[in-house]
Design an enzyme around this catalytic site. Structure first.
Site, PDB file in Angstrom:
ATOM      1  N   GLN A   7       3.811 -66.135 -31.638  1.00 57.44           N
ATOM      2  CA  GLN A   7       3.503 -65.638 -30.386  1.00 57.44           C
ATOM      3  C   GLN A   7       3.974 -64.395 -30.117  1.00 57.44           C
ATOM      4  OE1 GLN A   7       0.963 -66.970 -28.388  1.00 57.44           O
ATOM      5  NE2 GLN A   7       0.919 -68.737 -29.313  1.00 57.44           N
ATOM      6  N   ASP A  41      10.222 -68.076 -35.566  1.00 66.46           N
ATOM      7  CA  ASP A  41       8.626 -68.235 -35.328  1.00 66.46           C
ATOM      8  C   ASP A  41       8.261 -67.020 -34.334  1.00 66.46           C
ATOM      9  OD1 ASP A  41       6.331 -68.896 -34.863  1.00 66.46           O
ATOM     10  OD2 ASP A  41       6.764 -70.966 -34.222  1.00 66.46           O
ATOM     11  N   LYS A  99      -3.651 -64.927 -34.416  1.00 64.15           N
ATOM     12  CA  LYS A  99      -3.328 -64.570 -33.165  1.00 64.15           C
ATOM     13  C   LYS A  99      -3.179 -63.292 -32.798  1.00 64.15           C
ATOM     14  CE  LYS A  99      -0.963 -68.878 -32.901  1.00 64.15           C
ATOM     15  NZ  LYS A  99      -1.652 -70.067 -32.211  1.00 64.15           N
ATOM     16  N   HIS A 125       7.162 -75.235 -31.015  1.00 64.04           N
ATOM     17  CA  HIS A 125       5.806 -75.611 -31.345  1.00 64.04           C
ATOM     18  C   HIS A 125       5.913 -76.842 -32.424  1.00 64.04           C
ATOM     19  CE1 HIS A 125       1.646 -75.110 -33.471  1.00 64.04           C
ATOM     20  NE2 HIS A 125       1.357 -74.676 -32.356  1.00 64.04           N
TER      21      HIS A 125
HETATM   22  N1  PMP Z   1       4.312 -71.425 -33.809  1.00 67.50           N
HETATM   23  C1  PMP Z   1       3.737 -71.012 -32.132  1.00 67.50           C
HETATM   24  C2  PMP Z   1       4.872 -70.701 -31.190  1.00 67.50           C
HETATM   25  C3  PMP Z   1       2.599 -71.117 -32.092  1.00 67.50           C
HETATM   26  O1  PMP Z   1       1.981 -70.858 -30.758  1.00 67.50           O
HETATM   27  C4  PMP Z   1       1.637 -71.431 -33.094  1.00 67.50           C
HETATM   28  C5  PMP Z   1       0.166 -71.562 -32.767  1.00 67.50           C
HETATM   29  N2  PMP Z   1      -0.211 -72.163 -31.476  1.00 67.50           N
HETATM   30  C6  PMP Z   1       2.054 -71.678 -34.314  1.00 67.50           C
HETATM   31  C7  PMP Z   1       3.212 -71.558 -34.458  1.00 67.50           C
HETATM   32  C8  PMP Z   1       1.052 -72.164 -35.551  1.00 67.50           C
HETATM   33  O2  PMP Z   1       0.296 -71.205 -35.797  1.00 67.50           O
HETATM   34  P1  PMP Z   1      -0.877 -71.704 -37.030  1.00 67.50           P
HETATM   35  O3  PMP Z   1      -1.553 -73.006 -36.340  1.00 67.50           O
HETATM   36  O4  PMP Z   1      -1.692 -70.463 -36.946  1.00 67.50           O
HETATM   37  O5  PMP Z   1      -0.351 -71.898 -38.132  1.00 67.50           O
END
Ligand code: PMP
Length: 401
Positions: A200, A197, A223, A120
């Protein structure tokens, strides 16, 4: 066979969304909230808000106690050794930025930071920019045909110059568990720091950060059915001790005069300014709620829904599923159909799914795609949600083809 969710009624927004004609299948972006969380937020605000760690008065003491109780609950949820290993941030993104700044001093020109091709943007850009600042090499681990980080390639790319490995536990596009134990042990054998990370991954199943053996683990509350504006950074004690302070302000300082300062260690030393107090308390209540559920039943329900989703997509002609999704979500494209057109027609029919690059532009580009549709599931979804999705999909495809 119908697959009702026994937990659906615990999430009042699902019924509200249904009254608005909406079927919510964008849970990898954010989740709906349980009543237990709404009650906790209400209780905190109705009974008196106060700042934490500062005030000697009763409301301050109550808020601080509830806030620190939540820290313990989160430590317990992740099986961290102690609650002081849990640092609150404003999201997974800000936790990863904290790490990229806090570990900058560990890197010298020519050192290598290793990430993967499926990260991401939140786990790409902080490292990419750190590499620019310090003249480091950013190494990208390639994927195999199933969308898993290729371990053979990793073995040749992770080496003595690797300072840090930062990888996703579960891809937000490909829906597959990544081979973390093998990757982490490769990195550790070269003395590199490891960052997972878990944005998910944390939502599906329970994870034991000590067993995983990473130095740092990050996730976002929103999430995991929790409130927004809150992220969690777990660190091993030895790893936290290597972090330099990043953001400066109230409560993170031990003593200061006009020209010099001494800072607190983790966790408070990395929580400059007023933290998201209600959200921290709310995440604690959310975890209490999640802990009260039959864990095996949740996992089984999510797996059954995922099979239904994947089978339904595979049965339809011209649909290409990205990677080999194992749980939680499926991303797909349809031959001859632009994902934005399909997304538009699904939206018109009240189906809330995600379309586009899913904050993983380089991954989509490497797959030769401008974007994809992603359907992502939560424990409150049921087979009726999927039936509505498939019926809308069939109608949309009939129009578009
Ligand atoms: N890492 C992954 C794998 C994600 O799916 C996300 C959110 N889509 C994030 C990091 C970032 O999360 P946030 O936008 O809540 O900071």
């Amino acid at each position: 066979m119908p697959l009702p969710s026994p937990w659906r009624a615990d999430f009042p927004a699902i019924a509200a969304l249904q009254r608005q004609g909406q079927t919510y299948l964008d849970n990898a972006a954010t989740t709906q909230k349980p009543q237990a969380l709404l009650d906790a937020l209400n209780h905190y605000y109705v009974n008196g808000a106060a700042n934490v760690h500062r005030a000697q008065h009763l409301p301050g003491a109550n808020a601080t106690q509830a806030f620190e109780n939540s820290r313990s609950k989160i430590a317990h949820w992740l099986n961290a050794g102690e609650s002081a290993q849990i640092v609150f941030t404003h999201g997974a993104t800000s936790a990863l930025n904290l790490l990229a700044y806090g570990l900058e001093h560990e890197c010298v020109a020519g050192d290598e930071i290793v990430i993967s091709a499926l990260e991401h943007h939140a786990n790409l850009l902080p490292w990419q920019q750190l590499a620019h600042r310090r003249d480091l090499k950013l190494i990208i681990l390639p994927l195999d045909a199933n969308g898993l980080i290729d371990l053979e390639a990793a073995a040749s790319l992770i080496g003595p110059r690797t300072r840090l490995l930062a990888v996703s536990q579960l891809s937000n596009v490909l829906g597959a568990w990544q081979p973390l134990p093998a990757l982490l042990s490769m990195a550790k054998s070269h003395g590199a720091l490891t960052v997972v990370d878990g944005a998910q991954g944390v939502v599906h199943g329970r994870h034991d950060v000590q067993a995983l053996g990473c130095d740092f683990y990050v996730f976002s509350s929103h999430k995991l059915y929790g409130p927004e504006g809150l992220g969690v950074l777990y660190g091993r004690n030895e790893a936290l001790a290597r972090l330099h302070h990043w953001q400066f302000g109230g409560e993170m300082v031990l003593t200061t005069d006009y020209h010099t300062a001494k800072f607190r260690p983790a966790p408070l030393g990395f929580e400059a300014g007023t933290p998201p107090i209600a959200s921290v308390i709310g995440l604690g209540a959310t975890l209490d709620y999640l802990a009260s559920l039959d864990h095996a039943a949740v996992v089984a329900h999510e797996a059954a829904l995922h099979r239904l989703l994947l089978d339904g997509l595979n049965r339809r002609e011209g649909i290409r599923v990205l990677g080999a999704p194992q749980l939680a979500l499926v991303s797909f494209v349809v031959e001859g159909v632009h994902n934005a057109d399909l997304a538009h027609l699904l939206t018109e029919q009240g189906i809330a799914v995600r379309a586009g690059h899913h904050c993983a532009m380089p991954l989509l580009k490497s797959l030769g795609l401008p974007g994809a549709i992603r359907v992502s599931l939560a424990l409150y979804n049921d087979s009726d949600d999927l039936e509505r999705f498939f019926s809308a999909l069939d109608q949309a495809l009939e129009l578009l083809r």
